[in-house]
Scaffold this motif. Structure first.
Motif, short mmCIF file in Angstrom:
data_model
loop_
_atom_site.label_atom_id
_atom_site.label_comp_id
_atom_site.label_asym_id
_atom_site.label_seq_id
_atom_site.Cartn_x
_atom_site.Cartn_y
_atom_site.Cartn_z
N PRO A 1 0.80 -1.23 0.00
CA PRO A 1 0.00 0.00 0.00
C PRO A 1 0.83 1.28 0.00
O PRO A 1 0.48 2.23 -0.68
N LYS A 2 1.92 1.33 0.77
CA LYS A 2 2.71 2.57 0.83
C LYS A 2 3.20 2.96 -0.56
O LYS A 2 3.31 4.15 -0.88
N ILE B 1 1.75 1.66 -3.50
CA ILE B 1 0.59 1.74 -4.41
C ILE B 1 -0.03 3.13 -4.41
O ILE B 1 -0.32 3.70 -5.46
N GLY B 2 -0.21 3.70 -3.22
CA GLY B 2 -0.83 5.02 -3.15
C GLY B 2 -0.05 6.04 -3.97
O GLY B 2 -0.63 6.84 -4.71
N TYR B 3 1.27 6.01 -3.82
CA TYR B 3 2.09 6.98 -4.55
C TYR B 3 2.14 6.67 -6.04
O TYR B 3 2.12 7.59 -6.87
N LEU C 1 -0.21 5.25 -7.91
CA LEU C 1 -1.48 5.68 -8.53
C LEU C 1 -1.46 7.17 -8.82
O LEU C 1 -1.87 7.63 -9.89
N LEU C 2 -0.94 7.93 -7.86
CA LEU C 2 -0.89 9.39 -8.03
C LEU C 2 0.07 9.78 -9.14
O LEU C 2 -0.23 10.62 -9.99
#
Lengths: 270, 270, 270, 270
Positions: free
Chosen positions: B81-82, B84-86, B88-89
């Motif tokens: 997740p750490k 993935i979030g970045y 995607l952005l």
């Protein structure tokens, strides 16, 4: 092949400089590296190279969400992409969701929320300052996202108007004062988040969360370290941003059961 | 008030333990803390507390995207997740976008992509291994996201079938071998990304990107540091994940202009 | 009560500014905040406050080793205190030890070594550039440490003159070229270290170390994060130094037994 | 060539395992990899390889200070090498210095101090618990450093016995209660340090330091990140120690001038 059109948010790149603006017929783009007529930028493929009258070659590119966020007009500290990406994930903010944020600020996070919820989702943004919401609206309009956001000029101490929202995020100095209001607005199983610059504020919020029956509480910070891109000289940049804010995530619990603090010991789950 | 229904992905929380599963009529949920009948979990409000036959109170909660990603069934290393979030952005992956990924792997990143592009977006996932794509399909189905993903069982050395896609992400050991294929699949102004565990691989990729006319190249790593949530004992957890992978982002350039390397010196832009 | 005397290295502190210089009779200390006669600074207790002719109060303080290192006159990149402290510990450099370093550079690390080995220890410093060694001598003299250092103006490719030294540290771009020379200079059970800015250099050194029978190899980096000191606003500074260099430590092995790589997996041993 | 002798602290290394002990005639070293008679380890060169009766080759090596610290017998949390190296530098603790520490604890930091001040320096260690000081004495004796340390079994609330010491370090939960005592013990221009696990404690200490006229206050934390040592797979270890303690450094000011807070903004000074 995707082609530019009037009204698009565009980015021109020259060496290490980036220029972000909206394409408008008859306008000129001006820098000390020469000027380019917008008319010459409209109706051509994204990714084209365009020369200024001084012969400098600019790359015309569709800005990413991060590009847009970093170039936003701001009158206040904004939440940065490194945090936004993780917040969206933690709060499960995606297409069709309804989310409340307070305060609006310059609208950087508002922009990210509006972008992520899609045309069927909804962002509701609270602030006490009309000038900030005005600025946020302008920033949203540049990306064509203004229709996805509903603004309330209102003190959230008086409560949120909505109920049953999926997620709620507080970017205010004293989130501990709005926890009962937040619980009333959130659906059960909703996601709650906050960002705070200092440990003293985090401490106050944690005390208040315990009292208001929030569970699965999680505190963290994200760090982003860039590297030089010279392949035979691989190393990090000399300096980095060391702090933006502490992130706090939690869930409102239906009936206040205390048995629900998230396993913070699970350091293996990034 | 949102209420659970058959087929929903649900999470039961007890102290520091979390259980993720799909609600199915007539089934039982079993742990050493007692069992609960699914029938007693269906049709009640999210956020309810439900007792097992041993009297233990479980919190019933709608899993966040991160919850789902961390509980995914995996046969291979997943992207966390750490990151993935970045990603995607950085890749500007949101509602209505079309994105290619290779390889499919266990489908954690596939899941995040499918979730982010919404019902009108599209994810195309390539892998050479049928068993991995089978696993990914099962993981997607749990979240009801299987319709948003198209799978190709194919060696990407033979090229991607699609063209004009918005974004392309490579999670393979040798992305340097697929750069011309990637450029052909991407739209101009598209976004390209990769994740690699070692610096040696990053070096190889950077050399290849220069040759294939990628610009605005950016290399970084994200770090996530958790804190204890005891308000009068504020401090980070003792240990943290120190490394998952290096992230590489770039843009395919229309005509190979060299003047477009991203300003990596801008350490003030998190 | 310790009192200042002619020749002492002194530090004057005003708000956030620090001035480091040697006390000399009849000299003047000049800043835009006024001047102070050295005579007024000599023979008074360390820790005194002294007013400039403009009425500004300066604190007179004995500089710490770190203060001295950060104010050193430099013509080249120096090793910084955050790394020096850890290197001294890893190399076991303390009173009465004999240590070789190459190159001399501006003499910051030389100064730290000379300071740590005490009056009975010995530092031997190699460099090919006379101007650098001249600068290093001046920097050492300010702290009265010049007698503890022996300089060799010599290409270390021709070997080190000494044998049986306790420790050896290479701060050169290509340490992989001097490993056999280093082994000949070191005593059995001695400690070896190096600092390198890029991963490519670390890779080359590691390959060479394997061939030259070094064992207990360890690669790491140190990070130092400062906090604001306002007690009701506890938070890290906005920015930090993200990279100085990678540190490599090893031991020369008597007879090349391969069974001795240090347990890098022991992440619990900071 | 340095040769082992009875009483030496020795380290045997086999693969990733390290064994630290004192050489004593007629004793046996026992592991599940076989045994070795101490007599076979005494009088041979450091760095030798010695076979156990099962034919396993152990490397015989003189432990570094860090090796010794990591193998210390402990009944309490110790200060770790990553912090010790930086503390020694910040406090300017080197040959011939006099330094006070409280509490003694298991004696890890005591050992580092005794080692750094040399045979002409002096360490004075305070604790209220006799058992801890007993353990610290045993740990010091293994390294032959016991003569450099003077122990006081005493509540430091009653004040330190010494005055005019160069440096003073507090490793106690409530350093804010001993600041006037610390100032009385320190020389002007002396160096003061403390380590604290939580931000709440740091806050309390900072408030108290302001009242007690400490200046040049500095708060920081050190992080140490290890890398795999496989040259064609360069990457950090998966996990790292994320927190040991916050370090606080300051100077007692002669006459309480407020104009002396250290420039924490100087993020460029690692």
């Amino acid at each position: 092949m995707k082609v530019t059109k009037t009204g698009d948010l565009a980015m021109l790149v020259l060496n290490h400089k980036q220029f972000l603006f909206q394409l408008e017929a008859e306008k000129d783009f001006q820098t000390h590296e020469g000027f380019i007529r917008h008319n010459d930028l409209i109706g051509i493929p994204w990714g084209s190279t365009v020369a200024s009258h001084l012969g400098k070659s600019f790359l015309l590119i569709e800005p990413s969400l991060r590009d847009a966020l970093l170039h936003i007009r701001r009158h206040s500290q904004i939440i940065f992409p490194k945090d936004i990406g993780y917040i969206l994930l933690r709060l499960s903010i995606g297409p069709d969701k309804t989310v409340i944020e307070a305060g609006t600020g310059s609208g950087a996070f508002t922009t990210a929320l509006a972008w992520a919820v899609g045309s069927e989702g909804k962002v509701i943004s609270y602030d006490k300052r009309q000038d900030m919401q005005q600025l946020a609206k302008q920033n949203l309009a540049k990306l064509g996202l203004e229709d996805r956001v509903e603004f309330h000029l209102r003190d959230i101490g008086d409560g949120f108007i909505e109920t049953g929202v999926d997620s709620l995020f507080l970017d205010v100095p004293n989130p501990e004062d709005y926890l009962s209001q937040s619980r009333e607005a959130l659906t059960n199983g909703g996601t709650f988040g906050a960002i705070l610059p200092t440990m003293n504020q985090v401490t106050k919020l944690l005390y208040a969360m315990e009292k208001h029956g929030f569970g699965m509480i999680n505190v963290c910070e994200t760090l982003l370290r860039f590297y030089k891109t010279i392949p035979n000289r691989m190393r990090p940049l000399d300096r980095m941003v060391a702090h933006t804010g502490y992130l706090i995530f939690a869930r409102p619990i239906y009936d206040g059961d205390p048995s629900t603090q998230e396993n913070n010991a699970d350091f293996a789950s990034p």
